[in-house]
Design an enzyme around this catalytic site. Structure first.
Site, PDB file in Angstrom:
ATOM      1  N   LYS A   1       0.834  -1.205   0.000  1.00  0.00           N
ATOM      2  CA  LYS A   1       0.000   0.000   0.000  1.00  0.00           C
ATOM      3  C   LYS A   1       0.869   1.256   0.000  1.00  0.00           C
ATOM      4  O   LYS A   1       0.529   2.248  -0.640  1.00  0.00           O
ATOM      5  CB  LYS A   1      -0.922  -0.007   1.217  1.00  0.00           C
ATOM      6  CG  LYS A   1      -1.996  -1.087   1.148  1.00  0.00           C
ATOM      7  CD  LYS A   1      -3.023  -0.864   2.260  1.00  0.00           C
ATOM      8  CE  LYS A   1      -3.744  -2.122   2.649  1.00  0.00           C
ATOM      9  NZ  LYS A   1      -4.683  -2.639   1.666  1.00  0.00           N
TER      10      LYS A   1
ATOM     11  N   GLU B   1      -2.579   6.385   8.847  1.00  0.00           N
ATOM     12  CA  GLU B   1      -3.402   7.168   7.941  1.00  0.00           C
ATOM     13  C   GLU B   1      -4.455   7.913   8.761  1.00  0.00           C
ATOM     14  O   GLU B   1      -4.888   7.419   9.792  1.00  0.00           O
ATOM     15  CB  GLU B   1      -4.146   6.198   7.005  1.00  0.00           C
ATOM     16  CG  GLU B   1      -4.048   6.536   5.525  1.00  0.00           C
ATOM     17  CD  GLU B   1      -4.578   5.424   4.630  1.00  0.00           C
ATOM     18  OE1 GLU B   1      -3.840   4.969   3.764  1.00  0.00           O
ATOM     19  OE2 GLU B   1      -5.743   5.024   4.812  1.00  0.00           O
TER      20      GLU B   1
ATOM     21  N   HIS C   1     -14.324  -4.399   7.778  1.00  0.00           N
ATOM     22  CA  HIS C   1     -13.659  -3.748   6.641  1.00  0.00           C
ATOM     23  C   HIS C   1     -13.717  -4.600   5.378  1.00  0.00           C
ATOM     24  O   HIS C   1     -12.892  -4.458   4.485  1.00  0.00           O
ATOM     25  CB  HIS C   1     -12.197  -3.402   6.945  1.00  0.00           C
ATOM     26  CG  HIS C   1     -12.015  -2.536   8.144  1.00  0.00           C
ATOM     27  ND1 HIS C   1     -12.515  -1.257   8.214  1.00  0.00           N
ATOM     28  CD2 HIS C   1     -11.405  -2.766   9.338  1.00  0.00           C
ATOM     29  CE1 HIS C   1     -12.203  -0.740   9.393  1.00  0.00           C
ATOM     30  NE2 HIS C   1     -11.547  -1.630  10.094  1.00  0.00           N
TER      31      HIS C   1
ATOM     32  N   ARG D   1      -5.923  -7.509  -9.744  1.00  0.00           N
ATOM     33  CA  ARG D   1      -6.550  -8.784 -10.106  1.00  0.00           C
ATOM     34  C   ARG D   1      -8.010  -8.544 -10.436  1.00  0.00           C
ATOM     35  O   ARG D   1      -8.502  -7.428 -10.295  1.00  0.00           O
ATOM     36  CB  ARG D   1      -6.485  -9.727  -8.901  1.00  0.00           C
ATOM     37  CG  ARG D   1      -7.110  -9.065  -7.676  1.00  0.00           C
ATOM     38  CD  ARG D   1      -7.230  -9.991  -6.509  1.00  0.00           C
ATOM     39  NE  ARG D   1      -7.398  -9.264  -5.262  1.00  0.00           N
ATOM     40  CZ  ARG D   1      -8.542  -8.891  -4.738  1.00  0.00           C
ATOM     41  NH1 ARG D   1      -9.667  -9.211  -5.334  1.00  0.00           N
ATOM     42  NH2 ARG D   1      -8.612  -8.226  -3.607  1.00  0.00           N
TER      43      ARG D   1
END
Ligand code: ADP
Ligand code: ADP
Ligand code: MG
Length: 499
Positions: free
Chosen positions: A118, A202, A237, A294
């Site tokens: 990420k 974050e 999530h 993907r």
């Protein structure tokens, strides 16, 4: 251009079948690989050939690159499709497949490497002016440094595993005094789940919507997007309900986000299918989250609204063909909603509920698509993801797609295990979902196990009134000597049995 003649599908379940169907329609032969737990699985029966690659644990079967590549050689397959999950986002696998002289149906190993972490992905797309969630650009290990950064960003913050996926390795921190403990947990979770303990911080966007863009690129530098999918209905999530298009995007915002998605893909010289995930805050600012390199679980909603078969497109791109359309050729047709049917108990924290499908009957009808890998009598293996099926409803408008979904959920008969269908039914009826005004906080804000129980009570009331009316009618008929057709439908019988 290399025409593909035989594809080995390095996956199982619904996605393996879905890929094989498109291959078959294109005149391409298929090879299944399977673990000992999947000997009777539908993908094994559907394929032209099948090879057992080891014991049930995926670490000894579906994740063993060499066994899969050997199986491809043995069966003289010329390409491998990885599906989603398992090895699909593993750049070493993509590289090994190509080194073995086979075509990998997906992006290049280099693109996967850039987007696989990420942090790496954020660094790459930032150069292309794609907006990011405020946060650290480097992994953080020192709690003192972490505290300083979190203070600057402002609480709440989210600690995330750079190598994370499937909602794992993520921790929300509300106050400074929880930071160290949550960070330690995130690191240990990331290490055990992904073999990489790198975490970063974050800003936690409080009530965002998850909006992602399907992108497609060819090996000639062309990249387009196939519009967005709204995936804000999540638990842990992880997505449970997805739809396309999103009810909140204006044509202007769609254009802006779509361009950002295409730029993000270009940042990695991307080709084949990929997804750029964004979150959208209450002020309609969007931020890049990550790229999934993907085919996505929820790709069928995009197929329904664009009329395209994404797997066939993936195969063409892998063969070296150019994208057969330009951005301006693409249009959104109607509205599609997908619900994921997991063997999970929504009244017990969505914990997996593994067992045998005693009854398993799919709904039917216009605009309903069920992608699954099971039949009545089969057991859901405990070794893998507990998803039984995906059900997709497509209609002219969102309202009609919702009504169709409610009908389809009602017609779906599954006994033997608890499933997320009752939860999805709750979502379809909920005013927040119907109005389009909801966020990733939906479950937290509106859902309690009691919401399902309340619904049963409503059913009970309905059944009671139907039965009462029937008794009355029967009494009257008896009186007048007429025969009465039972109004008690199968549906109501089922509900009665379930009470
Ligand atoms: P999607 O991202 O396609 O919307 P999910 O997040 O549920 O859907 O992930 C798709 C599948 O891939 C799931 O079976 C999930 O368990 C698996 N998965 C996703 N990321 C990873 C990962 N990094 N490692 C292992 N499995 C993963
Ligand atoms: P994964 O690899 O597990 O899919 P993502 O970064 O895509 O990880 O995040 C998964 C979900 O977590 C998102 O769909 C969103 O609901 C939530 N999420 C992730 N980052 C943030 C954030 N900064 N603020 C709020 N929610 C977030
Ligand atoms: Mg994600």
């Amino acid at each position: 251009m290399a025409k593909i003649k035989k594809i080995l599908v390095a996956n199982r379940g619904e996605i393996a079948l879905r890929i094989m169907r498109s291959a078959k329609e294109t005149g391409i032969l298929t090879v299944a690989v399977f673990s000992e737990a999947d000997r009777q699985a539908l993908h094994v029966r559907f394929a032209d050939e099948a090879i057992c690659i080891g014991p049930p644990a995926s670490s000894q079967s579906y994740l063993v690159m060499d066994k899969i590549i050997s199986a491809a050689h043995e069966t003289r397959a010329d390409a491998i499709h990885p599906g989603y999950g398992f090895l699909s986002e593993n750049e070493d696998f993509a590289r090994k497949v190509e080194e073995a002289g086979l075509i990998f149906i997906g992006p290049s190993a280099q693109s996967m490497e850039i987007m696989g972490s990420k942090l790496g992905a954020k660094a790459a797309v930032a150069k292309f002016n794609v907006p990011l969630v405020p946060g650290t650009a480097e992994p953080v290990t020192d709690p003192i440094v972490a505290k300083k950064i979190a203070k600057e960003i402002g609480y709440p913050v989210l600690i995330k595993a750079s190598a994370g996926g499937g909602g794992k390795g993520m921790r929300i921190v509300q106050h400074e005094n929880e930071l160290q403990e949550q960070m330690e947990r995130a690191i240990s979770e990331a290490t055990s789940a992904f073999g990489d303990g790198s975490v970063f911080i974050e800003k936690y966007v409080s009530e965002p919507r998850h909006i992602e863009f399907q992108i497609f690129g060819d090996k000639h530098g062309n990249v387009v997007h196939l519009f967005e999918r709204e995936c804000s209905i999540q638990r842990r999530h992880q997505k449970v309900v997805e739809e396309a298009p999103s009810s909140i995007l204006t044509p202007e915002l769609r254009k802006k986000m779509g361009e950002a998605a295409v730029n993000a893909a270009k940042a990695a010289n991307y080709y084949n299918a990929g997804t750029i995930e964004f979150i959208l805050d209450e002020k309609m600012n969007f931020y890049f989250l990550e790229m999934n390199t993907r085919l996505q679980v929820e790709h069928p909603v995009t197929e329904q609204i664009t009329g395209l078969d994404l797997v066939k497109l993936q195969i063409k791109i892998a063969e070296g063909e150019k994208l057969p359309f330009k951005q301006d050729d693409l249009r959104i047709n109607g509205h599609a909603i997908e619900v994921r049917v997991y063997a999970e108990d929504p009244t017990n924290h969505f914990l997996p509920d593994i067992g045998t499908l005693k009854t398993y009957k799919r709904p039917q009808g216009h605009g309903i698509r069920v992608d699954d890998g099971f039949e009545q009598g089969m057991s859901i293996p405990f070794y893998y993801d507990p998803m039984i099926a995906k059900m997709i409803c497509h209609d002219e408008t969102r309202e009609r797609a919702i009504e169709k979904m409610i009908r389809a959920i009602d017609d779906y008969e599954i006994t033997g295990v608890e499933t997320t269908l009752s939860f999805c039914n709750f979502v379809m009826h909920h005013q927040a979902f119907r109005s389009g005004n909801f966020s990733t906080k939906f479950v937290e804000q509106y859902f309690t196990p009691e919401s399902l129980k309340a619904e049963v009570t409503e059913d009970e009331a309905q059944i009671a009134s139907v039965l009462a009316a029937e008794l009355l009618a029967s009494a009257q008929a008896h009186h007048s000597g007429q025969a009465v057709r039972s109004t008690e439908s199968k549906w109501k019988k089922n509900r009665l049995i379930n009470l």
